[in-house]
Design an enzyme around this catalytic site. Structure first.
Site, PDB file in Angstrom:
ATOM      1  N   ARG A 104       0.844  -1.199   0.000  1.00  0.00           N
ATOM      2  CA  ARG A 104       0.000   0.000   0.000  1.00  0.00           C
ATOM      3  C   ARG A 104       0.876   1.245   0.000  1.00  0.00           C
ATOM      4  O   ARG A 104       1.704   1.425   0.890  1.00  0.00           O
ATOM      5  CB  ARG A 104      -0.921   0.001   1.223  1.00  0.00           C
ATOM      6  CG  ARG A 104      -1.878   1.198   1.223  1.00  0.00           C
ATOM      7  CD  ARG A 104      -2.807   1.169   2.410  1.00  0.00           C
ATOM      8  NE  ARG A 104      -3.807   0.116   2.318  1.00  0.00           N
ATOM      9  CZ  ARG A 104      -4.853   0.020   3.137  1.00  0.00           C
ATOM     10  NH1 ARG A 104      -5.028   0.894   4.096  1.00  0.00           N
ATOM     11  NH2 ARG A 104      -5.716  -0.961   2.993  1.00  0.00           N
ATOM     12  N   THR A 108      -0.892   7.606  -1.247  1.00  0.00           N
ATOM     13  CA  THR A 108      -2.195   7.462  -1.914  1.00  0.00           C
ATOM     14  C   THR A 108      -3.078   6.398  -1.258  1.00  0.00           C
ATOM     15  O   THR A 108      -4.284   6.346  -1.497  1.00  0.00           O
ATOM     16  CB  THR A 108      -1.999   7.061  -3.385  1.00  0.00           C
ATOM     17  OG1 THR A 108      -1.424   5.746  -3.443  1.00  0.00           O
ATOM     18  CG2 THR A 108      -1.083   8.039  -4.103  1.00  0.00           C
ATOM     19  N   ASP A 200      -5.222  -9.413  11.869  1.00  0.00           N
ATOM     20  CA  ASP A 200      -4.363  -9.389  10.683  1.00  0.00           C
ATOM     21  C   ASP A 200      -3.983 -10.823  10.323  1.00  0.00           C
ATOM     22  O   ASP A 200      -3.242 -11.482  11.050  1.00  0.00           O
ATOM     23  CB  ASP A 200      -3.113  -8.548  10.952  1.00  0.00           C
ATOM     24  CG  ASP A 200      -2.272  -8.366   9.700  1.00  0.00           C
ATOM     25  OD1 ASP A 200      -1.740  -9.369   9.179  1.00  0.00           O
ATOM     26  OD2 ASP A 200      -2.144  -7.219   9.234  1.00  0.00           O
ATOM     27  N   ASP A 203      -0.117 -11.559  10.004  1.00  0.00           N
ATOM     28  CA  ASP A 203       0.571 -11.611  11.303  1.00  0.00           C
ATOM     29  C   ASP A 203       0.234 -12.891  12.047  1.00  0.00           C
ATOM     30  O   ASP A 203       1.106 -13.523  12.669  1.00  0.00           O
ATOM     31  CB  ASP A 203       0.182 -10.402  12.157  1.00  0.00           C
ATOM     32  CG  ASP A 203       0.873  -9.125  11.684  1.00  0.00           C
ATOM     33  OD1 ASP A 203       1.850  -9.218  10.921  1.00  0.00           O
ATOM     34  OD2 ASP A 203       0.416  -8.036  12.078  1.00  0.00           O
TER      35      ASP A 203
END
Length: 209
Positions: A104, A108, A200, A203
Site C-alpha cells: 500500500r 495514496t 491481521d 501476522d
C-alpha cells in the site's frame, strides 16, 4: 454479474470459529486455515467439467468419470494468501501456482504491485485469486487487474472472510468475477479492519506483529 457464494458447511463454520478466536496460537491458526482452504476448494471445484473414460476394474470393464482437463491456476496475494495454497493443493495437486505481491502506497493508500510471477499459459487457465481477507477490496481489485492485463480471462476470488464494502468494490470493478467466502462479516471499522473479523491474517499466520 459475478455471484457471491458464502459456504455454510458445518465443518467450515466450526473451524472458522477457532480461526477467529484470539486465543488460537500461530501453529493451530495455520493448520485451521489450511483445513478450511481444503474444504472451500472442495466446494469451489463443484462445477469442474467431467469426461467419460473406460477402465478395467479387477472385476470388469467400466465406464467412469475423470476431470476434463480444465487447467487451474492458484494466485495467492502475498503474503497472507500463501496460508491457503497448500490446503487447496491437497485436493488439486496439478494446479499451477503464481504469485502477486502488492504493497500500500503510504501517500495514496492505493495498492502497488511489487512482484508478479505467473504460469506462462494463464489465458488458458481458470484462475483462483486467494486472500484470507476481503476488506476494502483494494488489493483484490488490483490483483485481478494485474491478471487481466496479462491475458487472464477466467478468474474467481476466494477469501475466508469479507466485509460487505469489499464485496461491493470487487463486484463494481470486476462484475465478471465470482467471489467465494467462508463468512460475510458485519462491516469495516475506521482503520479498515473487518469487524468482527480475525485480526491481521498475515501476522497470525506467520507470527509477526
Amino acid at each position: 454479474m459475478g455471484k457471491v457464494y458464502v459456504f455454510d458447511h458445518p465443518l467450515i463454520q466450526h473451524k472458522l470459529t477457532f480461526i477467529r478466536d484470539k486465543k488460537t496460537g500461530t501453529k493451530e491458526f495455520r493448520e485451521l486455515v489450511d483445513e478450511v482452504a481444503t474444504l472451500m476448494a472442495f466446494e469451489i471445484t463443484r462445477d469442474l467439467p467431467l469426461q467419460e473414460v473406460t477402465i478395467e476394474t479387477p472385476v470388469s470393464e467400466a465406464k467412469s468419470k475423470v476431470l476434463a482437463g480444465k487447467k487451474l491456476g492458484l494466485i495467492p496475494i502475498l503474503r497472507a494468501g500463501l496460508g491457503m495454497v497448500d490446503g487447496i493443493l491437497n485436493l488439486i495437486p496439478a494446479a499451477k501456482v503464481g504469485h502477486v505481491g502488492l504493497y500500500r502506497d503510504p501517500d495514496t493508500l492505493k495498492p502497488v504491485e511489487y512482484y508478479v510471477k505467473l504460469p506462462s499459459d494463464i489465458e488458458e487457465r481458470e484462475l483462483i485469486v486467494i486472500d484470507p481477507m476481503l476488506a476494502t477490496g483494494g488489493s483484490a481489485n488490483e490483483a485481478i487487474h494485474v491478471l487481466k492485463k496479462r491475458g487472464a480471462r477466467q478468474i474467481r476470488l476466494m477469501c475466508l472472510i469479507a466485509a460487505p464494502e469489499g464485496v461491493e468494490a470487487v463486484k463494481k470493478e470486476h462484475p465478471d468475477v465470482d467471489i467465494y467466502l467462508a463468512a460475510m462479516d458485519e462491516k469495516l471499522n475506521e482503520k479498515g479492519y473487518i469487524v468482527p473479523g480475525l485480526g491481521d491474517a498475515g501476522d497470525r499466520l506467520f507470527g509477526t506483529k
